[in-house]
Write a protein that holds these residues in place. Structure first.
Motif, PDB file in Angstrom:
ATOM      1  N   GLU A   1       0.805  -1.206   0.000  1.00  0.00           N
ATOM      2  CA  GLU A   1       0.000   0.000   0.000  1.00  0.00           C
ATOM      3  C   GLU A   1       0.847   1.269   0.000  1.00  0.00           C
ATOM      4  OE1 GLU A   1      -3.053  -0.240   2.947  1.00  0.00           O
ATOM      5  OE2 GLU A   1      -4.174  -1.720   1.760  1.00  0.00           O
TER       6      GLU A   1
ATOM      7  N   GLY B   1      -7.898  -6.317  -5.398  1.00  0.00           N
ATOM      8  CA  GLY B   1      -8.610  -5.092  -5.057  1.00  0.00           C
ATOM      9  C   GLY B   1      -8.343  -3.972  -6.037  1.00  0.00           C
ATOM     10  N   ARG B   2      -7.092  -3.794  -6.420  1.00  0.00           N
ATOM     11  CA  ARG B   2      -6.770  -2.740  -7.387  1.00  0.00           C
ATOM     12  C   ARG B   2      -7.314  -3.084  -8.778  1.00  0.00           C
ATOM     13  NH1 ARG B   2      -1.896  -0.546  -8.810  1.00  0.00           N
ATOM     14  NH2 ARG B   2      -2.693   1.582  -8.648  1.00  0.00           N
TER      15      ARG B   2
ATOM     16  N   ASN C   1      -3.471  -5.083 -14.300  1.00  0.00           N
ATOM     17  CA  ASN C   1      -4.794  -4.522 -14.607  1.00  0.00           C
ATOM     18  C   ASN C   1      -5.005  -4.395 -16.104  1.00  0.00           C
ATOM     19  OD1 ASN C   1      -5.113  -4.296 -11.863  1.00  0.00           O
ATOM     20  ND2 ASN C   1      -4.827  -2.079 -11.792  1.00  0.00           N
TER      21      ASN C   1
ATOM     22  N   LEU D   1     -13.947  -1.358 -12.578  1.00  0.00           N
ATOM     23  CA  LEU D   1     -15.180  -0.627 -12.296  1.00  0.00           C
ATOM     24  C   LEU D   1     -15.120   0.790 -12.864  1.00  0.00           C
ATOM     25  CD1 LEU D   1     -15.956  -1.728  -8.616  1.00  0.00           C
ATOM     26  CD2 LEU D   1     -17.132  -2.444 -10.707  1.00  0.00           C
ATOM     27  N   LYS D   2     -13.963   1.421 -12.810  1.00  0.00           N
ATOM     28  CA  LYS D   2     -13.813   2.769 -13.365  1.00  0.00           C
ATOM     29  C   LYS D   2     -14.024   2.777 -14.873  1.00  0.00           C
ATOM     30  CE  LYS D   2     -10.722   4.800  -9.913  1.00  0.00           C
ATOM     31  NZ  LYS D   2      -9.342   5.302  -9.653  1.00  0.00           N
TER      32      LYS D   2
ATOM     33  N   ARG E   1     -10.095  -4.730  -9.357  1.00  0.00           N
ATOM     34  CA  ARG E   1     -11.525  -4.425  -9.307  1.00  0.00           C
ATOM     35  C   ARG E   1     -11.775  -2.923  -9.467  1.00  0.00           C
ATOM     36  NH1 ARG E   1     -16.047  -6.849  -8.201  1.00  0.00           N
ATOM     37  NH2 ARG E   1     -17.821  -5.689  -7.358  1.00  0.00           N
ATOM     38  N   GLU E   2     -11.021  -2.124  -8.749  1.00  0.00           N
ATOM     39  CA  GLU E   2     -11.172  -0.671  -8.850  1.00  0.00           C
ATOM     40  C   GLU E   2     -10.922  -0.195 -10.273  1.00  0.00           C
ATOM     41  OE1 GLU E   2      -9.318   3.361  -6.741  1.00  0.00           O
ATOM     42  OE2 GLU E   2      -8.445   1.398  -6.345  1.00  0.00           O
ATOM     43  N   HIS E   3      -9.893  -0.739 -10.910  1.00  0.00           N
ATOM     44  CA  HIS E   3      -9.561  -0.378 -12.291  1.00  0.00           C
ATOM     45  C   HIS E   3     -10.708  -0.722 -13.248  1.00  0.00           C
ATOM     46  CE1 HIS E   3      -6.920  -0.019 -15.875  1.00  0.00           C
ATOM     47  NE2 HIS E   3      -7.531  -1.120 -16.299  1.00  0.00           N
TER      48      HIS E   3
ATOM     49  N   TYR F   1     -11.762  -5.707   1.079  1.00  0.00           N
ATOM     50  CA  TYR F   1     -12.288  -5.722  -0.288  1.00  0.00           C
ATOM     51  C   TYR F   1     -13.603  -6.493  -0.305  1.00  0.00           C
ATOM     52  CZ  TYR F   1      -7.475  -4.325  -1.095  1.00  0.00           C
ATOM     53  OH  TYR F   1      -6.261  -3.667  -1.045  1.00  0.00           O
TER      54      TYR F   1
END
Length: 276
Positions: free
Chosen positions: A64, A102-103, A76, A109-110, A105-107, A134
């Motif tokens: 992190e 987790g990263r 990603n 979803l954006k 998923r964030e990528h 997450y």
């Protein structure tokens, strides 16, 4: 319904309010963090296998802080490029404390994707930490040598430094699905090994052929990092395999080190599942 499978009979597991249950009546309670324990006793090599709570905490602090963000960014992009339309199913094998999943998923979803994500690891401490942070991802404690997932259930499987089990990966991936492996480059963490060992060595160059898969390409990612202070350096050490096998003299040298500069490198290997 999800893709988790009963570790006793292999039937699909249906998630209920407080447990997962299969048609044969086998039931697995959900932990308060939301994960499920699917590791049979005969798949455990110790009472509490995998990374300890302290090792998991060190890994989370290090990741992190962004030191491996370039590797996560590349993962990603590779996953996004090879996902089918709709609601793709992504399985992270050896997910650890969930940083890469987790990263990812964030990528996604954006970018308007709606992934259905799962992760598993043999370490209960790691899975607990992942599920707590997450919550959009389904996590399980399970073995990579007997993946607790249905056959032909995943579109993409990711593996970042976890053991590679081609037979199981081919089983859980759908025909035409993609496997993304991250393996260390030959000079990954060489600066750390120069401190730990009298005769530092380069990592083995991984071959690219695995049964059941067609190799597509290798994507190298390289960089350098500088760590300052005992906490940062110790966190990196604790998340490496060297933590368990370094001689005392090397550990003492590292404990006296206040600044560590080292090369870092991942090779991402991309495969497609072949056959029916």
């Amino acid at each position: 319904m999800g893709i988790f499978a009963c570790p006793v009979c292999g039937e699909p597991l249906l998630r209920e309010e407080t447990a997962y249950r299969c048609p044969q009546g086998h039931s697995y309670d959900l932990a308060k963090e939301g994960y499920v324990y699917l590791l049979p006793p005969n798949k455990k090599h110790s009472a509490d296998p995998g990374d300890s709570r302290e090792m998991v905490a060190a890994r989370r602090r290090f990741l992190e802080a962004g030191h491996y963000a370039p590797f996560s960014d590349c993962l990603n992009r590779l996953a996004e490029e090879n996902l089918p339309q709709g609601s793709p199913v992504i399985l992270d094998a050896g997910c650890g404390e969930g940083y890469y999943a987790g990263r990812l998923r964030e990528h996604l979803l954006k970018r308007g994707a709606a992934p259905e994500q799962y992760g598993f690891d043999i370490s209960k401490s790691a899975v607990r930490a992942a599920a707590k942070k997450y919550q959009g991802i389904s996590f399980a404690v399970g073995s990579i040598f007997g993946i607790p997932a249905l056959s032909a259930s995943a579109d993409v499987l990711t593996d970042v430094f976890a053991p590679i089990v081609p037979r199981e990966y081919a089983r859980v991936l759908r025909p035409g699905g993609f496997l993304i492996l991250a393996v260390p480059s030959q000079r990954h963490l060489y600066g750390l090994k120069e401190i730990l060992y009298d005769e530092p060595y380069e990592n083995e160059y991984r071959e690219t052929e695995y049964p059941g898969f067609a190799f597509l390409r290798r994507v190298p990612v390289r960089g350098n990092i500088t760590l300052n202070g005992a906490r940062e350096i110790g966190d990196l050490f604790a998340m490496t395999p060297y933590f368990r096998k370094t001689p005392r003299e090397g550990c003492e040298r590292l404990a006296r080190t206040q600044t560590l500069r080292t090369e870092i490198g991942f090779d991402f290997l991309l495969y497609r599942k072949v056959g029916e």
